[in-house]
Design a protein around this motif. Structure first.
Motif, short mmCIF file in Angstrom:
data_model
loop_
_atom_site.label_atom_id
_atom_site.label_comp_id
_atom_site.label_asym_id
_atom_site.label_seq_id
_atom_site.Cartn_x
_atom_site.Cartn_y
_atom_site.Cartn_z
N SER A 43 0.86 -1.18 0.00
CA SER A 43 0.00 0.00 0.00
C SER A 43 0.90 1.22 0.00
N HIS A 158 -18.38 7.65 -0.39
CA HIS A 158 -18.58 7.32 1.02
C HIS A 158 -19.66 8.22 1.60
N ALA A 308 -11.65 9.62 6.19
CA ALA A 308 -12.09 8.92 4.98
C ALA A 308 -11.42 9.51 3.74
N ARG A 310 -8.50 10.70 3.53
CA ARG A 310 -7.15 10.13 3.45
C ARG A 310 -7.18 8.74 2.84
N SER A 311 -8.12 7.91 3.30
CA SER A 311 -8.20 6.56 2.75
C SER A 311 -8.49 6.62 1.26
N LEU A 314 -5.69 7.11 -1.16
CA LEU A 314 -4.86 5.96 -1.51
C LEU A 314 -5.41 5.26 -2.73
N ALA A 317 -8.72 1.29 -2.69
CA ALA A 317 -9.83 0.76 -1.90
C ALA A 317 -11.17 1.31 -2.39
N VAL A 320 -14.45 2.23 1.88
CA VAL A 320 -13.70 2.82 2.98
C VAL A 320 -14.42 2.54 4.29
N THR A 322 -15.02 3.61 8.14
CA THR A 322 -14.80 4.64 9.16
C THR A 322 -15.54 4.24 10.43
N GLN B 84 -4.86 0.65 11.13
CA GLN B 84 -4.83 2.06 10.73
C GLN B 84 -3.60 2.76 11.30
N SER B 87 -0.40 2.27 9.27
CA SER B 87 -0.22 3.08 8.07
C SER B 87 0.12 4.52 8.43
N ASP B 88 0.06 4.86 9.70
CA ASP B 88 0.54 6.15 10.16
C ASP B 88 1.87 5.99 10.90
#
Lengths: 336, 336
Positions: A43, A158, A308, A310-311, A314, A317, A320, A322, B84, B87-88
Motif C-alpha cells: 500500500s 462514502h 475517509a 485520506r483513505s 490511496l 480501496a 472505505v 470509518t 490504521q 499506516s501512520d
DNA sequence: TCAAAAATGAGGTACGTGCCTCATGACTTA
DNA sequence: TAAGTCATGAGGCACGTACCTCATTTTTGA
C-alpha cells in the motif's frame, strides 16, 4: 515499491506508471504489477507520497448557508480541524452554499479542478442535477463524499452520518419512559420531503406503536426548520392541546420551539426532545424547556470525513471503513 | 529547518542538535535556536521524522486483565486500531496486567526501554508505587498517559477519559425523569475506594437532591465489580425493598445484576441504569432488564490516546489537546 | 523487412527529517 | 605558546514516494 517491481519483474519506473495511472504501460504489464501489489499487500505510503509531491491533500466542504445553526456548527467543526489537518498535510476548505440552491452546489462541484482538489464533501438533498454533478466530479478524479444526508444512486465514494431511524426510535423510547402514565405527544418535522426527517419519523412511530400504546400521537406538523414558523406552530399546538404531555421536534427551528414553550408558561411541564446541540437547544436544556437533545456530533463527522478522505486518496480501496458516528444524547447534566 | 537555521544564524547541524537534544551546543546558541523556532512557529514534521529514522512510533497499552468486560473491550479497541495506526507509522502493543496487581504494572513500566517504546498508556488506580514508576518512565523519556482513571500528582503527560461526575449526574437526571411520581432508588458501586466510582456517586447524589426530592436513596452498596457478589446483593436488595422503583449500578458486575432482576421476576418493572456497553449490558438492554447504559466509548478513548501519543512525540508541547470523550447513552433503540 | 511507435528501464532530483563523519575555528589550561 | 577540548559548520546517505529525462528494447504496421 522495490519489492513490487522485483515481484512483477519490471522496473521501478513501470510500477510508478501503474500506481499513478500514467500512460505507456501495456495492459498485461499493468496486470502483472497489480497482481504483485495484491500478493505483497503493498500500500502506498500516503505521507511519503504527499511529501514527495510537496502538495497537501485538499478537501473542500460544501456546507449550506442560511439560518440553520447546525450547518454553522458543521462549518465551525471544519475550522477547528484545520490546524491538526495541516500537520497531516491536508488542506481543508469550506464553501458555504445558499441552502436549497442546488444549482449553486452543482456549479461548485463542476468548478473543482482535480489538480487542486482531491476530495469534495457535500451536504445535500436528493436532486437529479446534484447527482449528475457528483458523477461528473468522480469521473474527473475527485472523490465525493456525502455528509449528514446520503445520495443513493450516485457515485459518491462514502457517506458519513448517523442512523436517523435509530435516532427516531431513541426519541420514542425516551419519551415513552418519561411518560409512564401515557399521554399525548406531538411531532414536529422540518419538511416531510427531507430524507433524514422522514427516517426519524419512521423510527419514532415504530417504537411508539410497538412499545408505548398508551401514548397518542399528534402530527407530524411541518415547521420548515424556521424559527418563526415553528414558534407560531407550537403556540397554536399548545393552545389546542391543553393536556399535551410531550413534544418531539425532529427538525430545526428550535429557537421558536423554546420561545413558544416559555410564552405559554408550560416550559418544564412537558417532556421535550429536540435535535442537534446548538445555541437554542443548549439554552433550552439549561432552562429546562428541553429535556433531551439528540445530536449527530459535527466534530465527529468532520473527523471521520477527513479520515475517509485520506483513505480515498490511496485510491485503490473501493470501500472505505470509518468509525460509525454515534448519536449523542444530551441532557442538561452532560452538556459538553 | 533551513528557515530556522537562517533565522538563528546557525547551521542545519546545530538546529538538528537542538531539536534532538544532542550534546555539544552552547546554552546561548540553544536559546537562539529555540527563539527562532518559536518566532517562526516551526514544528517538526512527524511523518518525515518517523520516515527518516525508519522506525515506527511505539505505544504500549497496559490494560488490566481479569473478569472486567470493559477492560476486554478496551483491549479489543486497541487491536481494531492496529491496522490504521500502522499506516501512520505507529506500532500499538497491548500488555494485560493482572487486575489490581500494582507491582506487575510498576514492573512493566520499569521494563520499558525508551529506545523501543515512545509512549505508555496505563489504566490504574492511585497507588504510590505506580506513581513512582510513572515518574521514572517519564524521566527516561517515555511519555506516560493515563486512561479511564487519572493519576493526579504524577508526571503523566495526558489523561484520556470521561467526566465521571457528569456521568453520575446524567444517570440521576434520567432516573428522575423516568420516575415522575418519585420512589425509592438503590445505588450500587464496585468499591468506594475507586476514584471513578466515587465521582459518579457524587454526581448522582448532587442532581438527585437538587432536582428530584421525591426520590429516596438506598445505598450505596458495594458489589466489588463481581458478577456473583452483585447478584447476591441485588437479590437481597429486591427482597428487602418490594417497592423499589429504580437501580443505578455505577460499577461493573452487570451480569449479576441482570440475573438477579430476572430471577426476581421484576425485570422491566424497575428503571435500571448501568455503565459500559458490554455483553451483559447489551443483553440487559435487549431484554428490557436495563433501560439505559452509560458508556465511555472505548474505541473513542483509544483513538484519542493514539492521537495524543502522536502529539507527545513532537516533544515540545507541554499540554496536548484532544477531543473530549463523550459519555455515550444507550437504550435498546440505539444500540450500535 | 524496416521504420515508426510504443513500452520499458535506468537513474536523477526533490520532499523534510535523522544521524553520521570530518573539518575548522574558538577557547581553555598547563 | 602548544596541546587539548569544545562548539559549530559542511555535507552525505537514508527513508518512500513523485516526477522527470533519456536511452534502449519490443511491438506494430505497412
Amino acid at each position: 515499491m522495490h519489492d513490487v517491481a522485483r515481484a512483477a519483474g519490471v522496473s521501478l519506473a513501470t510500477v510508478d506508471r501503474v500506481l499513478n495511472g500514467r500512460p505507456g504501460v501495456r495492459a498485461t504489464t499493468t496486470e502483472k504489477v497489480e497482481e504483485a501489489i495484491k500478493s505483497l499487500g503493498f500500500s502506498r505510503d500516503l505521507n511519503a507520497s504527499l511529501m514527495a509531491r510537496s502538495r497537501d491533500l485538499t478537501v473542500v466542504f460544501f456546507i449550506p448557508d442560511g439560518s440553520n445553526e447546525f450547518m454553522d456548527s458543521l462549518a465551525e467543526a471544519v475550522s477547528r480541524r484545520v490546524g491538526q489537518a495541516l500537520s497531516d498535510r491536508m488542506h481543508l476548505t469550506t464553501e458555504r452554499i445558499r441552502a436549497l440552491d442546488t444549482g449553486a452546489l452543482a456549479a461548485g462541484l463542476d468548478a473543482l479542478d482535480p489538480r487542486t482538489c482531491d476530495c469534495a464533501v457535500i451536504v445535500t438533498s436528493e436532486e437529479p442535477d446534484i447527482l449528475a454533478a457528483v458523477d461528473s466530479a468522480t469521473r474527473r478524479g475527485i472523490a465525493v463524499m456525502t455528509l449528514v444526508s446520503d445520495l443513493p444512486g450516485s457515485n459518491r465514494r462514502h457517506f458519513i452520518g448517523v442512523d436517523n431511524v435509530a435516532a427516531g426510535r431513541t426519541a420514542a423510547s425516551l419519551l415513552g419512559r418519561f411518560l409512564p402514565q401515557g399521554g399525548t405527544v406531538a411531532v414536529i418535522a422540518g419538511s416531510l420531503h427531507l430524507r433524514d426527517h422522514l427516517e426519524r419519523l419512521e423510527g419514532f412511530r415504530q417504537i411508539l406503536s410497538a412499545d408505548f400504546s398508551g401514548i397518542e400521537l399528534v402530527g407530524p406538523l411541518e415547521g420548515h426548520d424556521e424559527r418563526g414558523e415553528t414558534e407560531t406552530l407550537v403556540t397554536k399546538l399548545l393552545d389546542e392541546h391543553p393536556k399535551l404531555s410531550g413534544i418531539y421536534n425532529l427538525g430545526a427551528g428550535n429557537a421558536g420551539l423554546v420561545a413558544a414553550l416559555k410564552n405559554s408558561g408550560r416550559a418544564g411541564r412537558l417532556r421535550v426532545i429536540a435535535h442537534e446541540l446548538t445555541a437554542p437547544t443548549r439554552e433550552g436544556l439549561r432552562s429546562g424547556a428541553i429535556d433531551v437533545v439528540l445530536d449527530q456530533n459535527p466534530d465527529g463527522e468532520i473527523r471521520e470525513a477527513v479520515a475517509a478522505a485520506r483513505s480515498l486518496a490511496l485510491g485503490a480501496a473501493r470501500h472505505v471503513a470509518t468509525d460509525p458516528i454515534e448519536i449523542g444524547i444530551f441532557l442538561r447534566d452532560n452538556l459538553r
